[in-house]
Write a protein that holds these residues in place. Structure first.
Motif, PDB file in Angstrom:
ATOM      1  N   LEU A 200     -27.614  -2.927  65.977  1.00  0.00           N
ATOM      2  CA  LEU A 200     -26.566  -2.542  66.928  1.00  0.00           C
ATOM      3  C   LEU A 200     -26.022  -1.174  66.525  1.00  0.00           C
ATOM      4  N   ILE A 201     -26.016  -0.234  67.487  1.00  0.00           N
ATOM      5  CA  ILE A 201     -25.420   1.080  67.234  1.00  0.00           C
ATOM      6  C   ILE A 201     -24.045   1.053  67.888  1.00  0.00           C
ATOM      7  N   CYS A 202     -23.004   1.222  67.111  1.00  0.00           N
ATOM      8  CA  CYS A 202     -21.652   1.069  67.658  1.00  0.00           C
ATOM      9  C   CYS A 202     -20.650   1.906  66.874  1.00  0.00           C
ATOM     10  N   LYS A 203     -19.390   1.798  67.261  1.00  0.00           N
ATOM     11  CA  LYS A 203     -18.315   2.522  66.573  1.00  0.00           C
ATOM     12  C   LYS A 203     -18.250   2.104  65.104  1.00  0.00           C
ATOM     13  N   GLU A 204     -17.869   3.055  64.242  1.00  0.00           N
ATOM     14  CA  GLU A 204     -17.755   2.722  62.818  1.00  0.00           C
ATOM     15  C   GLU A 204     -16.575   1.769  62.623  1.00  0.00           C
ATOM     16  N   ASP A 205     -16.756   0.738  61.815  1.00  0.00           N
ATOM     17  CA  ASP A 205     -15.596  -0.075  61.458  1.00  0.00           C
ATOM     18  C   ASP A 205     -15.656  -0.405  59.975  1.00  0.00           C
ATOM     19  N   SER A 206     -14.554  -0.937  59.469  1.00  0.00           N
ATOM     20  CA  SER A 206     -14.415  -1.050  58.015  1.00  0.00           C
ATOM     21  C   SER A 206     -15.397  -2.050  57.411  1.00  0.00           C
ATOM     22  N   SER A 207     -15.950  -2.953  58.250  1.00  0.00           N
ATOM     23  CA  SER A 207     -16.852  -3.950  57.670  1.00  0.00           C
ATOM     24  C   SER A 207     -18.283  -3.412  57.516  1.00  0.00           C
ATOM     25  N   MET A 208     -18.508  -2.162  57.952  1.00  0.00           N
ATOM     26  CA  MET A 208     -19.878  -1.631  57.846  1.00  0.00           C
ATOM     27  C   MET A 208     -20.187  -1.242  56.408  1.00  0.00           C
ATOM     28  N   GLU A 209     -21.458  -1.452  56.019  1.00  0.00           N
ATOM     29  CA  GLU A 209     -21.822  -1.043  54.666  1.00  0.00           C
ATOM     30  C   GLU A 209     -21.784   0.481  54.586  1.00  0.00           C
ATOM     31  N   GLN A 210     -21.389   0.999  53.447  1.00  0.00           N
ATOM     32  CA  GLN A 210     -21.402   2.453  53.279  1.00  0.00           C
ATOM     33  C   GLN A 210     -22.179   2.823  52.030  1.00  0.00           C
ATOM     34  N   PRO A 211     -23.495   2.577  52.033  1.00  0.00           N
ATOM     35  CA  PRO A 211     -24.262   2.929  50.839  1.00  0.00           C
ATOM     36  C   PRO A 211     -24.244   4.442  50.655  1.00  0.00           C
ATOM     37  N   VAL A 212     -24.495   4.883  49.431  1.00  0.00           N
ATOM     38  CA  VAL A 212     -24.478   6.318  49.158  1.00  0.00           C
ATOM     39  C   VAL A 212     -25.525   6.993  50.051  1.00  0.00           C
ATOM     40  N   VAL A 213     -26.732   6.423  50.040  1.00  0.00           N
ATOM     41  CA  VAL A 213     -27.782   6.939  50.923  1.00  0.00           C
ATOM     42  C   VAL A 213     -28.202   5.807  51.849  1.00  0.00           C
ATOM     43  N   SER A 214     -28.069   5.998  53.163  1.00  0.00           N
ATOM     44  CA  SER A 214     -28.430   4.899  54.061  1.00  0.00           C
ATOM     45  C   SER A 214     -29.781   5.109  54.736  1.00  0.00           C
ATOM     46  N   GLY A 215     -30.257   6.353  54.788  1.00  0.00           N
ATOM     47  CA  GLY A 215     -31.544   6.567  55.448  1.00  0.00           C
ATOM     48  C   GLY A 215     -32.298   7.768  54.903  1.00  0.00           C
ATOM     49  N   ILE A 216     -33.636   7.693  54.960  1.00  0.00           N
ATOM     50  CA  ILE A 216     -34.492   8.837  54.594  1.00  0.00           C
ATOM     51  C   ILE A 216     -35.269   9.208  55.856  1.00  0.00           C
ATOM     52  N   MET A 217     -35.145  10.437  56.267  1.00  0.00           N
ATOM     53  CA  MET A 217     -35.798  10.868  57.512  1.00  0.00           C
ATOM     54  C   MET A 217     -36.847  11.933  57.234  1.00  0.00           C
ATOM     55  N   ILE A 218     -37.854  11.978  58.095  1.00  0.00           N
ATOM     56  CA  ILE A 218     -38.824  13.069  58.006  1.00  0.00           C
ATOM     57  C   ILE A 218     -39.000  13.673  59.396  1.00  0.00           C
ATOM     58  N   ASP A 219     -39.050  14.993  59.455  1.00  0.00           N
ATOM     59  CA  ASP A 219     -39.287  15.692  60.720  1.00  0.00           C
ATOM     60  C   ASP A 219     -40.498  16.595  60.515  1.00  0.00           C
TER      61      ASP A 219
END
Ligand code: ADP
Ligand code: ASP
Ligand code: MG
Length: 407
Positions: free
Chosen positions: A241-260
Motif C-alpha cells: 500500500l502506498i499511502c500517507k506517512e504515519d508513525s506506525s511505518m517502519e523507518q529503516p536506515v536504508v529502505s530500498g536499493i534502486m538501479i537506473d
C-alpha cells in the motif's frame, strides 16, 4: 457509498489471450460482488518496444507526433480485446481510447503531462452498468493530436482517472507482488514492503524502481489517493500500500536499493575556468528541454577544468550535439559521451539521523572493486554512477551490506 475502483493491468498481465481472458474473469467476479470498475490497460508485453523498433527501421529520428500515434495503438489493442473478453462472458463493458475518456494533455509529444480529464462520458458509462476499459498511456493535446505520457505512463493514466472519478482506491496489477526493497528480478531475496509512504515511493520511482511511474506517484500524493500494487499472476497477492506517512511505518536506515540503467554520461574536458561557462552549456541544454541529472565540475588545473553530467540514454545524441557546438565556441579540449553507465542509489528516511551510511555504501562497493565515477546525495538518498556492467552486482552487494532481507 463509493463503490468505484480503478484497476490497472500492466503489459505482462495482458501479455497473452489466455491472460486477458483470466483478467476478464477476475473483473467480472468483482463486478458481481457489487464494485463499479474502471480498468486501465497497458499494451501487451513487448508491444511498445516492437513498435518503436519498427519506427527506428523507417527513420532513426522519427517525428515525435507520429511516434505517439504509433505507440498509442499498442494500448488500443489490449483495451479492445479485454472489453471483448468481458462482453463474451456476459459482463457489460465498453472500451475507450485516451480521446474517448476525455484525457487532455499538454503538447510535449512522447512525455506529455495530463492537464485535465473530462469525465462525463466515463461517468455515464459507469452509471449505465458498464465496466469502462481504458487504453492507458495516451491522451490528446489541444489540437486533437494523440500524445503519450512517457514509458510506464499507464500507471499515471490510472491514478489520474481514479482522482478525477473520486474512486475509493486505485489498484495497480503487475508481474511482482508489490514494491520490494530492490528489484526482485535482480535480488531474489529482496523483501516485499507492506506499506510505503508517498515520499519514499517518489524517491524510489525517480531513481529507477520502474514498478510505478514517477508521475503516477506525484498524482497519488497530490490527491492523497491510496494506491495498492499487487500481482495479477497469483490469486492471493498481498501487495504493497502506498499511502500517507504515519508513525506506525517502519523507518529503516536504508529502505530500498534502486538501479537506473537508462543513464549516460557526457564529459567536457579542458574548458576555461571562468564565470559563465557552466551557464552556457546548461542553458543550451535547457533550451531544447533536455533534463540533466548529476553534474560535477573538477577543481581547476592551470585555469582549465572538466565538467561531467548525466542525461537519459534517449537524450545522449541530442545532448552531445549541443555540447559539441558550444564546446567549439569556447575551445574545449575534448568531449566524450559514455552510454555504458548506470546509477545505483540507496534510499531511506532513517538516513537523516544516521551518519556513516554513505561511507558504508562506498566501502561495500570498493570491496567488490567497483569504481565510483560520480556521487550525489540528498537528505534521504545517496547515488553513485558506476559502469553499467557492475550495476546488478552492486545492487546485490548493497542489499546484503545493509542487511535488507530482514525487517
Ligand atoms: P507493468 O508492465 O505491469 O507496468 P513494469 O515492468 O513496468 O510492469 O514494472 C514491474 C517491474 O518493476 C518488475 O517486474 C520489477 O522487475 C521492476 N522493479 C524495479 N524495482 C522494483 C521494486 N523495488 N519493487 C518491485 N519491482 C521492481
Ligand atoms: N506501453 C507503455 C510502455 O511500455 C506504457 C505502459 O506500459 O505503461 O511504456
Ligand atoms: Mg509499468
Amino acid at each position: 457509498m463509493n463503490r468505484l475502483v480503478v484497476q490497472k493491468y500492466g503489459g505482462t498481465s495482458v501479455g497473452t489471450i489466455e491472460r486477458i481472458k483470466k483478467i476478464a474473469e477476475r473483473i467480472a467476479r468483482m463486478r458481481k460482488e457489487g464494485l463499479d470498475i474502471v480498468v486501465v490497460v497497458s499494451a501487451m508485453a513487448g508491444e511498445t518496444d516492437k513498435l518503436l523498433e519498427m519506427a527506428k527501421q523507417i527513420s532513426p529520428s522519427g517525428k515525435d507526433r507520429e511516434i505517439d500515434l504509433l505507440l498509442s495503438s499498442g494500448e488500443r489493442i489490449s483495451c479492445a480485446l479485454l472489453s471483448m473478453a468481458l462482453d463474451s462472458i456476459g459482463c457489460l463493458a465498453v472500451s475507450m481510447t485516451g480521446r474517448q475518456i476525455g484525457l487532455l494533455t499538454d503538447n510535449a509529444h512522447t512525455k506529455a503531462r495530463i492537464k485535465a480529464i473530462d469525465s462525463k462520458r466515463a461517468l455515464k458509462a459507469i452509471d449505465s452498468g458498464h465496466v469502462v476499459v481504458v487504453a492507458g498511456f495516451q491522451g490528446v493535446n489541444e489540437h486533437g493530436d494523440v500524445t503519450t505520457l512517457g514509458r510506464g505512463g499507464s500507471d499515471t493514466s490510472a491514478v489520474a482517472l481514479a482522482a478525477t472519478l473520486k474512486a475509493k482506491r486505485c489498484e495497480i496489477y503487475t508481474d511482482v507482488d508489490g514494491v520490494y526493497t530492490a528489484d526482485p528480478n535482480i535480488v531474489p531475496d529482496a523483501r516485499r514492503m507492506n506499506r510505503v509512504s508517498y515520499d519514499e515511493m517518489l524517491e524510489m520511482s525517480s531513481l529507477g524502481a520502474k514498478v510505478l511511474q514517477f508521475r503516477c506517484v506525484e498524482f497519488c500524493k497530490k490527491y492523497d489517493m491510496p494506491l495498492i500494487v499487487k500481482s495479477s499472476l497469483v490469486d492471493n497477492s498481498k501487495g504493497t500500500l502506498i499511502c500517507k506517512e504515519d508513525s506506525s511505518m517502519e523507518q529503516p536506515v536504508v529502505s530500498g536499493i534502486m538501479i537506473d540503467k537508462n543513464q549516460a554520461k557526457i564529459t567536457i574536458k579542458g574548458v576555461p575556468d571562468q564565470p559563465g561557462i557552466a551557464s552556457k552549456f546548461f542553458t543550451g541544454l535547457a533550451e531544447v528541454d533536455l533534463s540533466v541529472d548529476m553534474i560535477i565540475q573538477n577543481v581547476s588545473d592551470e585555469s582549465h577544468t572538466d565538467i561531467s553530467f548525466t542525461v537519459t540514454n534517449e537524450d545522449i545524441n541530442k545532448a552531445t550535439k549541443i555540447v559539441q557546438e558550444l564546446g567549439k565556441l569556447i575551445e574545449a579540449r575534448n568531449i566524450n559521451a559514455d552510454p555504458n553507465i548506470c546509477k545505483v542509489s540507496i534510499v531511506g528516511a532513517g538516513m537523516r539521523s544516521h551518519p556513516g551510511v554513505a561511507a558504508k555504501m562506498f566501502s561495500a562497493l570498493s570491496k567488490e572493486n567497483i569504481n565510483i565515477m560520480m556521487i550525489s546525495t540528498s537528505e534521504i538518498r545517496v547515488s553513485c554512477i558506476i559502469e553499467e556492467k557492475y550495476g546488478e552486482l552492486a545492487v546485490r552487494v548493497l542489499h546484503k551490506a545493509f542487511n535488507m532481507t530482514k525487517v
